[in-house]
Design a protein around this motif. Sequence first.
Motif, mmCIF file in Angstrom:
data_model
loop_
_atom_site.group_PDB
_atom_site.id
_atom_site.type_symbol
_atom_site.label_atom_id
_atom_site.label_comp_id
_atom_site.label_asym_id
_atom_site.label_seq_id
_atom_site.Cartn_x
_atom_site.Cartn_y
_atom_site.Cartn_z
ATOM 1 N N CYS A 185 44.303 19.473 61.223
ATOM 2 C CA CYS A 185 42.847 19.286 61.247
ATOM 3 C C CYS A 185 42.204 20.274 62.219
ATOM 4 O O CYS A 185 42.654 20.425 63.356
ATOM 5 C CB CYS A 185 42.506 17.852 61.651
ATOM 6 N N ILE A 186 41.135 20.947 61.762
ATOM 7 C CA ILE A 186 40.434 21.911 62.617
ATOM 8 C C ILE A 186 39.088 21.357 63.100
ATOM 9 O O ILE A 186 38.293 22.075 63.702
ATOM 10 C CB ILE A 186 40.198 23.233 61.871
ATOM 11 N N GLY A 187 38.850 20.069 62.820
ATOM 12 C CA GLY A 187 37.611 19.442 63.306
ATOM 13 C C GLY A 187 36.350 19.998 62.666
ATOM 14 O O GLY A 187 35.292 20.011 63.294
ATOM 15 N N CYS A 188 36.433 20.415 61.417
ATOM 16 C CA CYS A 188 35.251 20.991 60.747
ATOM 17 C C CYS A 188 34.199 19.928 60.421
ATOM 18 O O CYS A 188 33.046 20.253 60.148
ATOM 19 C CB CYS A 188 35.663 21.725 59.478
ATOM 20 N N GLN A 189 34.619 18.651 60.370
ATOM 21 C CA GLN A 189 33.744 17.499 60.134
ATOM 22 C C GLN A 189 33.238 17.391 58.687
ATOM 23 O O GLN A 189 32.350 16.605 58.395
ATOM 24 C CB GLN A 189 32.554 17.481 61.104
ATOM 25 N N LEU A 190 33.832 18.171 57.785
ATOM 26 C CA LEU A 190 33.408 18.101 56.392
ATOM 27 C C LEU A 190 33.707 16.728 55.802
ATOM 28 O O LEU A 190 32.894 16.183 55.032
ATOM 29 C CB LEU A 190 34.122 19.191 55.588
ATOM 30 N N CYS A 191 34.824 16.138 56.157
ATOM 31 C CA CYS A 191 35.154 14.797 55.668
ATOM 32 C C CYS A 191 34.155 13.774 56.198
ATOM 33 O O CYS A 191 33.745 12.849 55.485
ATOM 34 C CB CYS A 191 36.579 14.416 56.061
ATOM 35 N N TYR A 192 33.758 13.961 57.448
ATOM 36 C CA TYR A 192 32.822 13.028 58.089
ATOM 37 C C TYR A 192 31.468 13.001 57.384
ATOM 38 O O TYR A 192 30.893 11.936 57.150
ATOM 39 C CB TYR A 192 32.665 13.426 59.557
ATOM 40 N N VAL A 193 30.960 14.168 57.015
ATOM 41 C CA VAL A 193 29.648 14.230 56.363
ATOM 42 C C VAL A 193 29.740 14.001 54.857
ATOM 43 O O VAL A 193 28.749 13.629 54.223
ATOM 44 C CB VAL A 193 28.946 15.582 56.651
ATOM 45 N N THR A 194 30.926 14.207 54.275
ATOM 46 C CA THR A 194 31.086 14.040 52.832
ATOM 47 C C THR A 194 31.274 12.584 52.437
ATOM 48 O O THR A 194 30.742 12.134 51.424
ATOM 49 C CB THR A 194 32.281 14.871 52.318
ATOM 50 N N CYS A 195 32.010 11.841 53.223
ATOM 51 C CA CYS A 195 32.309 10.452 52.885
ATOM 52 C C CYS A 195 31.067 9.576 53.032
ATOM 53 O O CYS A 195 30.426 9.566 54.079
ATOM 54 C CB CYS A 195 33.424 9.919 53.780
ATOM 55 N N GLY A 196 30.765 8.847 51.985
ATOM 56 C CA GLY A 196 29.603 7.964 52.021
ATOM 57 C C GLY A 196 29.932 6.554 52.450
ATOM 58 O O GLY A 196 29.057 5.685 52.459
ATOM 59 N N ARG A 197 31.179 6.295 52.811
ATOM 60 C CA ARG A 197 31.591 4.944 53.183
ATOM 61 C C ARG A 197 31.878 4.799 54.668
ATOM 62 O O ARG A 197 32.335 3.750 55.115
ATOM 63 C CB ARG A 197 32.840 4.542 52.381
ATOM 64 N N GLY A 198 31.624 5.833 55.442
ATOM 65 C CA GLY A 198 31.830 5.741 56.893
ATOM 66 C C GLY A 198 33.288 5.606 57.294
ATOM 67 O O GLY A 198 33.607 4.962 58.305
ATOM 68 N N VAL A 199 34.181 6.226 56.507
ATOM 69 C CA VAL A 199 35.614 6.101 56.789
ATOM 70 C C VAL A 199 36.012 6.861 58.049
ATOM 71 O O VAL A 199 36.874 6.415 58.810
ATOM 72 C CB VAL A 199 36.441 6.607 55.572
ATOM 73 N N TYR A 200 35.338 7.992 58.296
ATOM 74 C CA TYR A 200 35.798 8.880 59.367
ATOM 75 C C TYR A 200 34.881 8.885 60.591
ATOM 76 O O TYR A 200 33.662 8.709 60.491
ATOM 77 C CB TYR A 200 35.901 10.324 58.849
ATOM 78 N N GLU A 201 35.510 9.119 61.720
ATOM 79 C CA GLU A 201 34.835 9.493 62.955
ATOM 80 C C GLU A 201 35.569 10.722 63.494
ATOM 81 O O GLU A 201 36.722 10.980 63.145
ATOM 82 C CB GLU A 201 34.877 8.371 63.994
ATOM 83 N N ILE A 202 34.889 11.489 64.324
ATOM 84 C CA ILE A 202 35.525 12.654 64.948
ATOM 85 C C ILE A 202 35.809 12.308 66.394
ATOM 86 O O ILE A 202 34.895 12.035 67.182
ATOM 87 C CB ILE A 202 34.616 13.899 64.859
ATOM 88 N N GLU A 203 37.069 12.294 66.729
ATOM 89 C CA GLU A 203 37.497 11.935 68.091
ATOM 90 C C GLU A 203 38.348 13.056 68.663
ATOM 91 O O GLU A 203 39.367 13.427 68.077
ATOM 92 C CB GLU A 203 38.277 10.624 68.075
ATOM 93 N N GLY A 204 37.881 13.615 69.769
ATOM 94 C CA GLY A 204 38.627 14.712 70.377
ATOM 95 C C GLY A 204 38.743 15.911 69.474
ATOM 96 O O GLY A 204 39.771 16.620 69.518
ATOM 97 N N GLY A 205 37.740 16.132 68.642
ATOM 98 C CA GLY A 205 37.755 17.283 67.748
ATOM 99 C C GLY A 205 38.634 17.113 66.537
ATOM 100 O O GLY A 205 38.901 18.078 65.812
ATOM 101 N N VAL A 206 39.077 15.880 66.280
ATOM 102 C CA VAL A 206 39.964 15.615 65.143
ATOM 103 C C VAL A 206 39.389 14.464 64.323
ATOM 104 O O VAL A 206 38.876 13.481 64.866
ATOM 105 C CB VAL A 206 41.387 15.258 65.617
ATOM 106 N N ALA A 207 39.474 14.561 62.987
ATOM 107 C CA ALA A 207 39.009 13.496 62.105
ATOM 108 C C ALA A 207 39.960 12.310 62.178
ATOM 109 O O ALA A 207 41.171 12.461 62.083
ATOM 110 C CB ALA A 207 38.917 14.003 60.674
ATOM 111 N N VAL A 208 39.379 11.125 62.358
ATOM 112 C CA VAL A 208 40.180 9.903 62.436
ATOM 113 C C VAL A 208 39.623 8.895 61.425
ATOM 114 O O VAL A 208 38.434 8.564 61.458
ATOM 115 C CB VAL A 208 40.119 9.290 63.848
ATOM 116 N N PRO A 209 40.460 8.388 60.500
ATOM 117 C CA PRO A 209 40.004 7.396 59.531
ATOM 118 C C PRO A 209 39.895 6.013 60.164
ATOM 119 O O PRO A 209 40.772 5.166 60.000
ATOM 120 C CB PRO A 209 41.073 7.444 58.436
ATOM 121 N N VAL A 210 38.819 5.782 60.876
ATOM 122 C CA VAL A 210 38.644 4.532 61.630
ATOM 123 C C VAL A 210 38.379 3.335 60.715
ATOM 124 O O VAL A 210 38.518 2.189 61.149
ATOM 125 C CB VAL A 210 37.494 4.676 62.644
#
Length: 214
Positions: free
Chosen positions: A27-52
């Motif tokens: 993971c390069i922390g681009c945050q594309l998953c964070y903004v793409t997902c409409g269900r709030g699956v991801y958060e960015i923690e320490g520059g890494v995507a985490v499926p919270v």
Amino acid sequence: MSGDKKTWHGIPRDEIPWKPAVDAEACIGCQLCYVTCGRGVYEIEGGVAVPVAAMECVVGCSTCANVCPTGAISFPALDTVWKVEREHQIFRSVKKEALAKHERDDAQKMRATVAAASAAAAAVPTRAQVEVAGEFGDKRFLVRLEELIADQPFDIVNLRLEVPTVKGARQKAPSFMSFEVTSEKQEAVAPFLDRITALVHDAGLVLVTAKPVS
């Protein structure tokens, strides 16, 4: 999912092993998953995507993995979803859900059609302002106007006749008449104005204006 986020076509969501996994090193922390997902699956923690909220993921959806530029996101094989479908025989439930959805969609389309028709009807002028000038003394104009509307869904309102003097009117002095044509059934008034215009001209009067008003 159907009904709420805790079930998928009647199956408890936590019994369906469909959730994303993130390779933190890739993971390069681009945050594309964070903004793409409409269900709030991801958060960015320490520059890494985490499926919270991994179990909020829509079953079968892998959009985040498809757009991940480094392939850091992965999902179970689709066989796991197909196995759940077979084991729970969900298609009877799906047919019922589909029928209900069709009914909702049809009702929504009907409401939209009615709303559009109502808006169109509201946009059609059902009143018109008419102004006529000339000598009305022996023209029988009012009588002929009354005869014209007798079998029509229109009426004449707010009629005013202005004459210079009573004697002047008797001596055929020019006068001025104004009135409104209004529909009794909310029909378009414009076509009926043609008949009003023809009557004015046939009576040898001058049509000053005849225009629909909102």
